[in-house]
Design a protein around this motif. Structure first.
Motif, PDB file in Angstrom:
ATOM      1  N   GLN A  64      -2.398  -3.310   0.782  1.00 63.96           N
ATOM      2  CA  GLN A  64      -1.516  -3.034  -0.351  1.00 63.96           C
ATOM      3  C   GLN A  64      -1.965  -1.771  -1.091  1.00 63.96           C
ATOM      4  O   GLN A  64      -1.132  -0.941  -1.471  1.00 63.96           O
ATOM      5  CB  GLN A  64      -1.488  -4.221  -1.319  1.00 63.96           C
ATOM      6  CG  GLN A  64      -0.760  -5.426  -0.785  1.00 63.96           C
ATOM      7  CD  GLN A  64      -0.914  -6.647  -1.675  1.00 63.96           C
ATOM      8  OE1 GLN A  64      -1.803  -6.719  -2.532  1.00 63.96           O
ATOM      9  NE2 GLN A  64      -0.049  -7.629  -1.473  1.00 63.96           N
ATOM     10  N   MET A  65      -3.265  -1.617  -1.292  1.00 64.51           N
ATOM     11  CA  MET A  65      -3.786  -0.433  -1.981  1.00 64.51           C
ATOM     12  C   MET A  65      -3.522   0.826  -1.176  1.00 64.51           C
ATOM     13  O   MET A  65      -3.138   1.858  -1.737  1.00 64.51           O
ATOM     14  CB  MET A  65      -5.285  -0.600  -2.261  1.00 64.51           C
ATOM     15  CG  MET A  65      -5.577  -1.596  -3.354  1.00 64.51           C
ATOM     16  SD  MET A  65      -7.348  -1.812  -3.670  1.00 64.51           S
ATOM     17  CE  MET A  65      -7.801  -0.173  -4.202  1.00 64.51           C
ATOM     18  N   MET A  66      -3.716   0.750   0.128  1.00 65.90           N
ATOM     19  CA  MET A  66      -3.450   1.919   0.970  1.00 65.90           C
ATOM     20  C   MET A  66      -1.974   2.301   0.908  1.00 65.90           C
ATOM     21  O   MET A  66      -1.636   3.476   0.824  1.00 65.90           O
ATOM     22  CB  MET A  66      -3.868   1.640   2.405  1.00 65.90           C
ATOM     23  CG  MET A  66      -5.363   1.634   2.609  1.00 65.90           C
ATOM     24  SD  MET A  66      -5.878   1.225   4.291  1.00 65.90           S
ATOM     25  CE  MET A  66      -5.021   2.453   5.243  1.00 65.90           C
ATOM     26  N   GLN A  68       0.115   1.752  -1.587  1.00 69.93           N
ATOM     27  CA  GLN A  68       0.397   2.307  -2.897  1.00 69.93           C
ATOM     28  C   GLN A  68      -0.094   3.741  -2.996  1.00 69.93           C
ATOM     29  O   GLN A  68       0.567   4.600  -3.592  1.00 69.93           O
ATOM     30  CB  GLN A  68      -0.241   1.472  -3.998  1.00 69.93           C
ATOM     31  CG  GLN A  68       0.440   0.139  -4.204  1.00 69.93           C
ATOM     32  CD  GLN A  68      -0.294  -0.732  -5.193  1.00 69.93           C
ATOM     33  OE1 GLN A  68      -1.404  -0.424  -5.640  1.00 69.93           O
ATOM     34  NE2 GLN A  68       0.310  -1.858  -5.535  1.00 69.93           N
ATOM     35  N   ASN A  69      -1.266   4.026  -2.435  1.00 73.38           N
ATOM     36  CA  ASN A  69      -1.830   5.375  -2.496  1.00 73.38           C
ATOM     37  C   ASN A  69      -1.109   6.348  -1.593  1.00 73.38           C
ATOM     38  O   ASN A  69      -1.190   7.554  -1.772  1.00 73.38           O
ATOM     39  CB  ASN A  69      -3.323   5.341  -2.151  1.00 73.38           C
ATOM     40  CG  ASN A  69      -4.130   4.638  -3.206  1.00 73.38           C
ATOM     41  OD1 ASN A  69      -3.734   4.585  -4.369  1.00 73.38           O
ATOM     42  ND2 ASN A  69      -5.259   4.079  -2.816  1.00 73.38           N
ATOM     43  N   TYR A  70      -0.400   5.833  -0.604  1.00 72.96           N
ATOM     44  CA  TYR A  70       0.316   6.679   0.350  1.00 72.96           C
ATOM     45  C   TYR A  70       1.556   7.296  -0.283  1.00 72.96           C
ATOM     46  O   TYR A  70       1.963   8.383   0.051  1.00 72.96           O
ATOM     47  CB  TYR A  70       0.692   5.862   1.585  1.00 72.96           C
ATOM     48  CG  TYR A  70       1.406   6.655   2.636  1.00 72.96           C
ATOM     49  CD1 TYR A  70       0.723   7.558   3.439  1.00 72.96           C
ATOM     50  CD2 TYR A  70       2.778   6.515   2.818  1.00 72.96           C
ATOM     51  CE1 TYR A  70       1.372   8.290   4.415  1.00 72.96           C
ATOM     52  CE2 TYR A  70       3.439   7.250   3.780  1.00 72.96           C
ATOM     53  CZ  TYR A  70       2.744   8.132   4.577  1.00 72.96           C
ATOM     54  OH  TYR A  70       3.403   8.852   5.526  1.00 72.96           O
ATOM     55  N   ARG A  71       2.153   6.590  -1.207  1.00 76.55           N
ATOM     56  CA  ARG A  71       3.414   7.033  -1.838  1.00 76.55           C
ATOM     57  C   ARG A  71       3.291   8.248  -2.662  1.00 76.55           C
ATOM     58  O   ARG A  71       2.498   8.835  -3.091  1.00 76.55           O
ATOM     59  CB  ARG A  71       4.001   5.915  -2.688  1.00 76.55           C
ATOM     60  CG  ARG A  71       4.359   4.733  -1.845  1.00 76.55           C
ATOM     61  CD  ARG A  71       4.871   3.619  -2.689  1.00 76.55           C
ATOM     62  NE  ARG A  71       4.985   2.442  -1.834  1.00 76.55           N
ATOM     63  CZ  ARG A  71       5.102   1.237  -2.256  1.00 76.55           C
ATOM     64  NH1 ARG A  71       5.163   0.974  -3.533  1.00 76.55           N
ATOM     65  NH2 ARG A  71       5.196   0.225  -1.441  1.00 76.55           N
TER      66      ARG A  71
END
Length: 71
Positions: A64-66, A68-71
């Motif tokens: 989930q964190m990855m 979110q950071n990708y966006r």
């Protein structure tokens, strides 16, 4: 047929854990969330359900964190 939801972090009362030779099958009891075949290796033999679910939840939160950071 409706599409199943993505797996999410859960508590022990929300899932059924079935051990496999090299991991575990995590089935969400709501019937709306996809089942996971979680590979853990031979360590699964000595892990408790709490340990297995903890590792799965860590993995799902990292994904989930990855995302979110990708966006």
């Amino acid at each position: 047929m409706a599409r199943l939801k993505r797996p999410r972090p859960a508590t022990l009362d929300e899932v059924k854990i079935t051990r496999e030779p090299d991991g575990a099958q995590i089935e969400y009891l709501d019937g709306k969330t996809a089942t996971i075949h979680f590979t853990l290796g031979e360590a699964v033999r000595t892990m408790s359900d709490v340990d297995i679910l903890g590792r799965l939840n860590e993995s799902l939160r990292a994904q989930q964190m990855m995302a979110q950071n990708y966006r």
